[in-house]
Design an enzyme around this catalytic site. Sequence first.
Site, PDB file in Angstrom:
ATOM      1  N   HIS A  92       0.369  34.471 -31.078  1.00  0.00           N
ATOM      2  CA  HIS A  92       0.888  33.733 -30.690  1.00  0.00           C
ATOM      3  C   HIS A  92       0.646  32.570 -32.259  1.00  0.00           C
ATOM      4  O   HIS A  92       1.556  31.621 -31.743  1.00  0.00           O
ATOM      5  CB  HIS A  92       1.841  32.976 -29.850  1.00  0.00           C
ATOM      6  CG  HIS A  92       2.342  34.717 -28.894  1.00  0.00           C
ATOM      7  ND1 HIS A  92       3.140  35.060 -29.188  1.00  0.00           N
ATOM      8  CD2 HIS A  92       1.454  34.841 -28.124  1.00  0.00           C
ATOM      9  CE1 HIS A  92       3.485  35.684 -28.275  1.00  0.00           C
ATOM     10  NE2 HIS A  92       2.083  36.066 -27.262  1.00  0.00           N
ATOM     11  N   ARG A 126     -25.927   6.461 -21.389  1.00  0.00           N
ATOM     12  CA  ARG A 126     -24.671   5.924 -21.109  1.00  0.00           C
ATOM     13  C   ARG A 126     -23.730   5.374 -22.645  1.00  0.00           C
ATOM     14  O   ARG A 126     -22.990   5.089 -23.056  1.00  0.00           O
ATOM     15  CB  ARG A 126     -24.943   4.149 -20.314  1.00  0.00           C
ATOM     16  CG  ARG A 126     -24.674   5.058 -18.781  1.00  0.00           C
ATOM     17  CD  ARG A 126     -25.234   3.201 -18.263  1.00  0.00           C
ATOM     18  NE  ARG A 126     -24.032   3.454 -17.717  1.00  0.00           N
ATOM     19  CZ  ARG A 126     -23.210   3.792 -16.902  1.00  0.00           C
ATOM     20  NH1 ARG A 126     -23.913   4.699 -16.074  1.00  0.00           N
ATOM     21  NH2 ARG A 126     -21.790   3.196 -16.575  1.00  0.00           N
ATOM     22  N   GLU A 159     -14.837  26.349 -22.333  1.00  0.00           N
ATOM     23  CA  GLU A 159     -16.099  24.765 -22.012  1.00  0.00           C
ATOM     24  C   GLU A 159     -16.792  25.644 -23.533  1.00  0.00           C
ATOM     25  O   GLU A 159     -17.758  24.667 -24.491  1.00  0.00           O
ATOM     26  CB  GLU A 159     -16.635  25.515 -21.203  1.00  0.00           C
ATOM     27  CG  GLU A 159     -18.024  24.797 -20.449  1.00  0.00           C
ATOM     28  CD  GLU A 159     -18.043  23.844 -20.960  1.00  0.00           C
ATOM     29  OE1 GLU A 159     -17.008  23.368 -20.972  1.00  0.00           O
ATOM     30  OE2 GLU A 159     -19.180  23.000 -20.807  1.00  0.00           O
ATOM     31  N   TRP A 200     -22.132   1.807 -26.245  1.00  0.00           N
ATOM     32  CA  TRP A 200     -21.105   2.933 -26.532  1.00  0.00           C
ATOM     33  C   TRP A 200     -20.007   2.199 -27.086  1.00  0.00           C
ATOM     34  O   TRP A 200     -19.180   1.855 -26.476  1.00  0.00           O
ATOM     35  CB  TRP A 200     -20.903   2.870 -25.572  1.00  0.00           C
ATOM     36  CG  TRP A 200     -19.996   5.371 -26.062  1.00  0.00           C
ATOM     37  CD1 TRP A 200     -20.460   6.154 -26.538  1.00  0.00           C
ATOM     38  CD2 TRP A 200     -18.746   4.742 -25.812  1.00  0.00           C
ATOM     39  NE1 TRP A 200     -19.385   7.122 -27.235  1.00  0.00           N
ATOM     40  CE2 TRP A 200     -18.079   6.717 -26.804  1.00  0.00           C
ATOM     41  CE3 TRP A 200     -17.368   4.704 -25.816  1.00  0.00           C
ATOM     42  CZ2 TRP A 200     -17.160   7.265 -26.905  1.00  0.00           C
ATOM     43  CZ3 TRP A 200     -15.978   5.198 -26.232  1.00  0.00           C
ATOM     44  CH2 TRP A 200     -15.841   5.808 -26.547  1.00  0.00           C
ATOM     45  N   LYS A 216     -22.597  10.387 -22.150  1.00  0.00           N
ATOM     46  CA  LYS A 216     -22.605  10.783 -20.760  1.00  0.00           C
ATOM     47  C   LYS A 216     -21.698  10.420 -19.514  1.00  0.00           C
ATOM     48  O   LYS A 216     -20.530  11.461 -19.127  1.00  0.00           O
ATOM     49  CB  LYS A 216     -24.056  10.750 -19.780  1.00  0.00           C
ATOM     50  CG  LYS A 216     -23.816  12.436 -19.165  1.00  0.00           C
ATOM     51  CD  LYS A 216     -24.967  12.986 -18.992  1.00  0.00           C
ATOM     52  CE  LYS A 216     -25.267  13.908 -18.502  1.00  0.00           C
ATOM     53  NZ  LYS A 216     -24.932  15.283 -18.727  1.00  0.00           N
ATOM     54  N   GLU A 265     -19.323  19.816 -30.012  1.00  0.00           N
ATOM     55  CA  GLU A 265     -20.203  18.069 -29.075  1.00  0.00           C
ATOM     56  C   GLU A 265     -21.511  18.707 -30.191  1.00  0.00           C
ATOM     57  O   GLU A 265     -21.555  16.818 -30.498  1.00  0.00           O
ATOM     58  CB  GLU A 265     -19.996  18.747 -27.831  1.00  0.00           C
ATOM     59  CG  GLU A 265     -18.874  17.985 -26.776  1.00  0.00           C
ATOM     60  CD  GLU A 265     -19.592  18.436 -24.879  1.00  0.00           C
ATOM     61  OE1 GLU A 265     -19.382  17.144 -24.017  1.00  0.00           O
ATOM     62  OE2 GLU A 265     -20.192  19.556 -24.710  1.00  0.00           O
ATOM     63  N   ASN A 284     -20.404  -3.941 -19.821  1.00  0.00           N
ATOM     64  CA  ASN A 284     -19.382  -2.256 -19.852  1.00  0.00           C
ATOM     65  C   ASN A 284     -18.189  -3.001 -19.150  1.00  0.00           C
ATOM     66  O   ASN A 284     -17.819  -3.054 -18.104  1.00  0.00           O
ATOM     67  CB  ASN A 284     -20.954  -1.513 -19.020  1.00  0.00           C
ATOM     68  CG  ASN A 284     -19.941  -0.530 -18.820  1.00  0.00           C
ATOM     69  OD1 ASN A 284     -20.435  -0.429 -17.218  1.00  0.00           O
ATOM     70  ND2 ASN A 284     -19.176  -0.193 -19.409  1.00  0.00           N
ATOM     71  N   GLY A 285     -17.454  -1.941 -20.455  1.00  0.00           N
ATOM     72  CA  GLY A 285     -16.071  -1.451 -19.853  1.00  0.00           C
ATOM     73  C   GLY A 285     -15.414  -2.465 -20.411  1.00  0.00           C
ATOM     74  O   GLY A 285     -15.900  -2.519 -21.618  1.00  0.00           O
ATOM     75  N   CYS A 344     -22.304   2.446 -21.958  1.00  0.00           N
ATOM     76  CA  CYS A 344     -22.968   1.382 -21.634  1.00  0.00           C
ATOM     77  C   CYS A 344     -23.998   0.651 -20.942  1.00  0.00           C
ATOM     78  O   CYS A 344     -22.900   2.009 -19.619  1.00  0.00           O
ATOM     79  CB  CYS A 344     -21.708   0.499 -22.077  1.00  0.00           C
ATOM     80  SG  CYS A 344     -21.032   0.099 -23.585  1.00  0.00           S
ATOM     81  N   LYS A 386     -18.830  22.885 -26.501  1.00  0.00           N
ATOM     82  CA  LYS A 386     -20.155  23.278 -26.211  1.00  0.00           C
ATOM     83  C   LYS A 386     -20.536  22.973 -27.839  1.00  0.00           C
ATOM     84  O   LYS A 386     -21.242  22.206 -28.550  1.00  0.00           O
ATOM     85  CB  LYS A 386     -21.323  23.616 -25.433  1.00  0.00           C
ATOM     86  CG  LYS A 386     -21.031  23.482 -23.956  1.00  0.00           C
ATOM     87  CD  LYS A 386     -21.537  22.933 -23.703  1.00  0.00           C
ATOM     88  CE  LYS A 386     -21.511  21.974 -23.408  1.00  0.00           C
ATOM     89  NZ  LYS A 386     -20.723  21.288 -21.849  1.00  0.00           N
TER      90      LYS A 386
END
Length: 614
Positions: free
Chosen positions: A510, A27, A487, A77, A609, A494, A103-104, A2, A491
């Site tokens: 395994h 955000r 990573e 968000w 982000k 995402e 925001n929070g 946010c 990617k």
Amino acid sequence: MCGIVGCIGQQNLIPFLLESLEKLEYRGYDSAGIAVHNGDNIEIYKAQGKLENLKNLLNDTFKNDKNLKSGIGHIRWATHGAPNQINAHPHSSFEEKVSIVHNGIIENYKELKKELTEKGFEFKSQTDTEVIAHLLEDCIKDENNYSNAIRTALKKLDGAYALGIIFKDNPEILYAARKCAPLILGVGEDSNFIASDVPALLDYTKRVIYLEDNQIAVIKGSSYQIMDIDGNILDKKPEILPWEPVTISKMGYKHFMLKEIHEQPDVIRQTLFDKLHTVSDPLVLKEVKLTKETLEQLDRIQIIACGTSLHAALVGKYLIEEFTGIPVDVEASSEYIYKRTVISKNSITIGVSQSGETADTLTAIRQAKDNGSHVLVITNRPDSTMARQADSMIPVNAGFEVSVAATKSYSAQLMAFYLLAIYLAEVKNTLSEEYIEDLKKELIQLPQKIEMILSNKDKIQDCAVKFHNTKNFIYIARGINYPVALEGALKLKEISYINATGYPAGELKHGPIAMLDETIPVLAILVPGKVYEKVLSNSEESKARNANMIAVTSEDNEHLEAVFDYIITIPRTNEVFSPILTTIPLQLLAYYIAEFLGKDIDQPRNLAKSVTVE
Ligand code: G6P
């Protein structure tokens, strides 16, 4: 997570709100909204989805209205309640006397909601935020002044907030408050601003005050006052930001992610610029404030991070252990904060965060610091809350990263770890001078080697064409490239939403090997060094189960051709530096697959982000 903005005294109020929200879109982008005070009333406009939808809702006459007094804006968000128009901010109180952006997360919102409902307040949304609006209205009834009412209300809130508040009956003042969520006051000539982050303000002012936890700002067009939660007036002077306005441009690339992938050679050059002068001189890490004595006694390091930064940290562990022999523990911040904080005597804590605002990492480094640890932060934002709270820093100079999926900031973090590991080896004398010189020579050549990968993307695009409809993808590697496998898989997940998992190649047998058949591609990272032969045999085992095999390698030989259907070659380098190179094809592969699938690459669904909630 946010973004909030606000302004008072500005003639071009709506353009400010919309332009500054655009700078904060990283955000969140579930919905957007603004509230403006026209002198008599507060008008609210909200739209589900991207900011563009809100822009389309506002007509030109309104956008150019020069008589508006103040305004607040929000980009969301979603945490509590679906991302729809009703849950979009700003939220207003029952009698519409107060409008707020937040925001929070308010942790005790259920208890507060119950109390307020019993008092007759009716709720419209499913958000935690709405309780703050009603609570403020309730407090104004009992208080004779607005800031007293705000302080009383804030004292009842548990959790995190950055708030912008306007009152219907008080059009000349904008209020802001902060606790555990970033908030900046921008000081202009005849107008003042608030924002969650600096880029939102740079076009309007470079004079800013970073609000701290439990501070409230009472803001008029040409003056402001900052107080603590008990009403004590604080003397805070603006600082002048050294940055120019951020131009958000794709520079001809189809997406910011592709542009940022291509910026990596320069980012690495920039990271080395002021730290590595000549190969024979010791590295200069001037923001690392560890005393010689601490460094000499240093015998343990813990690293805390989230997401992509966590993967950079895992490479960092490998490097520091390899170059210095110092044991390193790496932990996800969200796990670290809910167990006993164990700080050993001669240890330091490293926090890694491109944004410097990630809530879990921030809490983790605070805990480490409170328990007596020296905290070093590796961040792309030297002005962030984390950097301000740290004892030491390695700034990573990646520049502003727009795409939600981190690419260039990750490479810059890896560089910070190379520099730190070599720096520690120099101070602690754990490697020979000749070897350190060789390492530095190799470091300098990395940007050019990345450029070679970027100029030859055909094989990667071929793979993307072949595998873009795949449902499951497996990435395998060993040693220092294992975090790169993690990573690469992250990617792909995402931005394409394909299920992708990274495994240590030796772990395949395994369990995961049971999944393998001709529908699953296995991408193996194998560069000459300690684990090359082992990864090759694990790849053969996968091939024997009919998996489609892709190699990212600096080798090109008949043996590889027999095992792999696709071979993506990268230039040769010392195995320890290979993560910088092996990462690039994996970023590109994820990018091209997502592009074939027509996904929203720069703003993938459900992500943000900067994650400022735990
Ligand atoms: C979010 C972002 C990731 C990032 C992670 C940690 O999840 O989408 O790209 O890696 O946060 O962020 P940080 O700013 O702490 O590196």
